[in-house]
Design a protein around this motif. Structure first.
Motif, PDB file in Angstrom:
ATOM      1  N   GLU A 178      38.329  36.622  37.445  1.00 34.86           N
ATOM      2  CA  GLU A 178      38.752  35.459  36.670  1.00 34.86           C
ATOM      3  C   GLU A 178      37.746  35.118  35.574  1.00 34.86           C
ATOM      4  O   GLU A 178      38.114  34.595  34.521  1.00 34.86           O
ATOM      5  CB  GLU A 178      38.968  34.261  37.597  1.00 34.86           C
ATOM      6  CG  GLU A 178      40.170  34.424  38.524  1.00 34.86           C
ATOM      7  CD  GLU A 178      40.242  33.347  39.585  1.00 34.86           C
ATOM      8  OE1 GLU A 178      39.395  32.413  39.568  1.00 34.86           O
ATOM      9  OE2 GLU A 178      41.136  33.427  40.459  1.00 34.86           O
ATOM     10  N   PHE A 179      36.483  35.427  35.807  1.00 34.62           N
ATOM     11  CA  PHE A 179      35.436  35.165  34.815  1.00 34.62           C
ATOM     12  C   PHE A 179      35.434  36.217  33.706  1.00 34.62           C
ATOM     13  O   PHE A 179      34.837  36.014  32.646  1.00 34.62           O
ATOM     14  CB  PHE A 179      34.072  35.146  35.519  1.00 34.62           C
ATOM     15  CG  PHE A 179      32.944  34.608  34.688  1.00 34.62           C
ATOM     16  CD1 PHE A 179      32.762  33.238  34.521  1.00 34.62           C
ATOM     17  CD2 PHE A 179      32.055  35.470  34.059  1.00 34.62           C
ATOM     18  CE1 PHE A 179      31.721  32.741  33.764  1.00 34.62           C
ATOM     19  CE2 PHE A 179      31.000  34.978  33.297  1.00 34.62           C
ATOM     20  CZ  PHE A 179      30.840  33.608  33.146  1.00 34.62           C
ATOM     21  N   GLY A 180      36.089  37.352  33.980  1.00 29.59           N
ATOM     22  CA  GLY A 180      36.106  38.437  33.010  1.00 29.59           C
ATOM     23  C   GLY A 180      35.122  39.539  33.297  1.00 29.59           C
ATOM     24  O   GLY A 180      34.867  40.394  32.432  1.00 29.59           O
ATOM     25  N   LEU A 181      34.556  39.557  34.485  1.00 34.40           N
ATOM     26  CA  LEU A 181      33.630  40.605  34.897  1.00 34.40           C
ATOM     27  C   LEU A 181      34.353  41.627  35.766  1.00 34.40           C
ATOM     28  O   LEU A 181      35.340  41.303  36.439  1.00 34.40           O
ATOM     29  CB  LEU A 181      32.454  40.008  35.677  1.00 34.40           C
ATOM     30  CG  LEU A 181      31.532  39.050  34.924  1.00 34.40           C
ATOM     31  CD1 LEU A 181      30.534  38.417  35.890  1.00 34.40           C
ATOM     32  CD2 LEU A 181      30.794  39.768  33.791  1.00 34.40           C
ATOM     33  N   ASP A 182      33.855  42.850  35.771  1.00 35.20           N
ATOM     34  CA  ASP A 182      34.445  43.929  36.559  1.00 35.20           C
ATOM     35  C   ASP A 182      33.603  44.147  37.812  1.00 35.20           C
ATOM     36  O   ASP A 182      32.447  44.587  37.718  1.00 35.20           O
ATOM     37  CB  ASP A 182      34.463  45.213  35.709  1.00 35.20           C
ATOM     38  CG  ASP A 182      35.101  46.391  36.430  1.00 35.20           C
ATOM     39  OD1 ASP A 182      35.367  46.292  37.635  1.00 35.20           O
ATOM     40  OD2 ASP A 182      35.312  47.431  35.760  1.00 35.20           O
ATOM     41  N   PRO A 183      34.139  43.849  38.997  1.00 35.56           N
ATOM     42  CA  PRO A 183      33.359  44.059  40.225  1.00 35.56           C
ATOM     43  C   PRO A 183      32.849  45.483  40.380  1.00 35.56           C
ATOM     44  O   PRO A 183      31.766  45.699  40.935  1.00 35.56           O
ATOM     45  CB  PRO A 183      34.353  43.704  41.334  1.00 35.56           C
ATOM     46  CG  PRO A 183      35.331  42.769  40.691  1.00 35.56           C
ATOM     47  CD  PRO A 183      35.467  43.257  39.279  1.00 35.56           C
TER      48      PRO A 183
END
Length: 436
Positions: free
Chosen positions: A186-191
Motif C-alpha cells: 500500500e505504501f508503494g514498496l515491493d516486499p
C-alpha cells in the motif's frame, strides 16, 4: 577546551540550532493523532515526512533516495549504487523519524535534523572541497520504525539496512489487522526487494547518532552533552500466572488461588531485585487479569517484563534471580507461572575511536567540564542494528528532567548548538584520525 577544527562562527552554529528547533516543530505537525504526535511506519505521515526531509537534504546539496524499506537517505559523494559508480565509503549520520503514541518532538527527529546542519556547516567550512578534506562520503539516514509502534517489533528500518530482516515479520499485523506485507504494498514498496536496503560493511566507515538522553543523568550533572559508551542489552517477556477463578463472595481466603495477588507480588519483586542491582532496570508495563469480573477471584494474569542492563551477563543473572523469586511466590500461593520471551537484544558497545572523536568534539564546546560525561544508554536505538555491520558512536544531549516518550520531552536551543558543534568536530576529528 580542545582546539577546534571547524572554524565556523558561533552565530552560524546558533542559526543552525534555531533551524533545527523550528523544523522539529514543523515535523510535529505531521501526525495522525488529534492533539498530539503519532507518526508510524508506512503511513501517509511517513510518506509526507520523507518528501519534506528529502527537500531539506537537497537544499544542502545532497542526492536523495528512499531505500527499499522506506528509510530516507541523503548522500554527498559518489555512490557505488548510483549511476556515477565509485567505491567511496561513507560516514553515516542519522536517527529515526517515527514516534510512539502521544510523543515528544525530539526523540529521533533531533538527530536527523542535527545531522543536516552538520553537513551544512562542513560544506561551508571546507569551501566545497569537503570530499578531499574528509576522505570519505557523508550520508544522512532517517530510519523508520525504530519504535515498533505499528507492528510491535522495533528497529525494522535499521534491521533492513543491517541486512537482518526476518521473513517472519511479513506476517506481523497492526491494530487494524493489516499485515506488514500489505502495508509495504500500500505504501508503494515491493516486499520482494527489501533486501536491497541492506548495506555492505565496506560501504560504511561508521554510524554516528545524536539523541536526547532519555533519562536525567546529564540534567543532574548540570552538563549539556555526553559520550555514549554502549546501548543497553534488553530482554522482554510475557509472563502468565495461573490460579483458579471462583466466586468473590463465596470463596474464603484459605481456599483462594488468586492469580492477581501472586502477579502483583511478582511485579513488586521485579522492583525490589532490580533496585538492589547496579545498572539493571526492570519494568512491568502491562498487567491484565482474567476473567476480569469485579465479583470473581482472578484465575489468570498476564503481565509484561522489560529487563535492561549495561552488560548481558548481569541482565541474565538478574533474570535468573527473578525466576527463583517467582518460583517461591507462586509456590507459596498455590499458583503456576510461565514466561515467554518476546524480545532479546545483546548490549552494543560504541567503538572506542568514535567515543574518542565525540569526546574531543564535546571538548571544543562550553557544554561541559574538562572531562565530558560518559554514560550508557538504557534506551534502545538504531545503532543496535547498525552495530552488526559498522562501528557506531552516539552523542547524548541533556533532556531536562529526563522525560521522554511524552509531550513534555525537551531540549534547549543552546544545548542543540553545542551538540551541532560537537558532532561536526567529531566528523573532522575522525577524518584526521584516519589520515594520521
Amino acid at each position: 577546551m580542545t582546539a577546534s577544527l571547524l572554524h565556523i562562527s558561533p552565530d552560524a552554529i546558533a542559526a543552525s540550532a534555531r533551524r533545527v528547533m523550528g523544523r522539529c516543530d514543523e515535523l510535529a505537525r505531521e501526525t495522525s493523532m488529534d492533539g498530539g504526535i503519532e507518526r508510524v511506519y508506512l503511513s501517509p505521515e511517513h510518506a509526507r515526512v520523507n518528501r519534506l526531509v528529502a527537500e531539506w537534504m537537497r537544499e544542502i546539496g545532497m542526492s536523495t533516495r528512499q531505500d527499499a524499506a522506506g528509510n530516507q537517505i541523503g548522500r554527498l559523494g559518489s555512490d557505488p549504487r548510483g549511476a556515477t559508480g565509485g567505491d567511496e565509503p561513507a560516514l553515516m549520520l542519522g536517527s529515526h523519524l517515527d514516534t510512539v503514541p502521544d510523543a515528544g518532538r525530539f526523540d529521533g527527529m533531533l538527530g536527523v535534523l542535527m545531522a543536516m546542519e552538520v553537513v551544512r556547516l562542513l560544506r561551508v567550512r571546507t569551501d566545497d572541497q569537503w570530499r578531499s578534506a574528509l576522505g570519505f562520503a557523508l550520508e544522512i539516514i532517517a530510519f523508520w520504525d525504530e519504535e515498533g509502534t505499528r507492528f510491535g517489533t522495533a528497529l525494522l528500518g535499521s534491521s533492513a539496512v543491517a541486512g537482518t530482516w526476518k521473513d517472519e515479520w511479513w506476517k506481523l499485523t497492526d491494530a487494524d489487522g493489516t499485515t506488514l506485507r500489505q502495508a509495504f504494498l500500500e505504501f508503494g514498496l515491493d516486499p520482494g526487494r527489501v533486501g536491497e536496503a541492506a548495506r555492505r560493511p565496506d560501504e560504511l566507515i561508521g554510524y554516528l547518532e545524536a539523541h536526547i538522553e532519555q533519562g536525567p543523568e546529564l540534567d543532574r550533572r548540570g552538563e549539556s552533552l555526553a559520550v555514549v559508551s554502549s546501548i543497553a542489552s534488553a530482554r522482554r517477556f510475557l509472563l502468565t500466572v495461573e490460579g483458579e477463578a471462583r466466586h468473590a463472595g463465596g470463596t474464603p481466603y484459605d481456599m483462594r488461588r488468586d492469580a492477581l495477588l501472586g502477579a502483583s507480588e511478582g511485579a513488586l519483586a521485579v522492583e525490589r531485585i532490580c533496585r538492589a542491582e547496579h545498572h539493571i532496570i526492570g519494568t512491568v508495563g502491562r498487567f491484565e487479569a482474567f476473567p476480569g469480573g469485579v465479583n470473581i477471584v482472578p484465575g489468570e494474569v498476564q503481565f509484561s517484563l522489560d529487563l535492561r542492563g549495561e552488560f548481558d551477563g548481569e541482565r541474565d543473572r538478574v533474570w535468573h534471580s527473578l525466576s527463583g523469586e517467582l518460583d517461591e511466590i507462586m509456590g507459596r500461593r498455590g499458583l503456576r507461572w510461565r514466561a515467554r520471551e518476546i524480545h532479546s537484544a545483546a548490549a552494543v558497545a560504541c567503538a572506542p575511536l568514535l567515543q574518542d572523536v565525540i569526546r574531543e568534539g564535546i571538548g571544543t564546546t562550553t557544554a561541559t567540564a574538562e572531562d565530558p560525561a560518559t554514560i550508557f544508554s538504557r534506551a534502545g536505538h538504531d545503532g543496535m542494528a547498525m552495530g552488526g555491520i559498522t562501528d557506531i558512536g552516539m552523542l547524548f544531549l541533556r533532556n531536562p528532567d529526563g522525560i521522554s516518550h511524552h509531550p513534555a520531552e525537551s531540549v534547549s536551543t543552546g544545548d542543540v548548538a553545542h551538540g551541532i558543534r560537537a558532532l561536526a568536530e567529531a566528523v573532522l576529528n575522525l577524518s584526521h584520525a584516519r589520515t594520521t
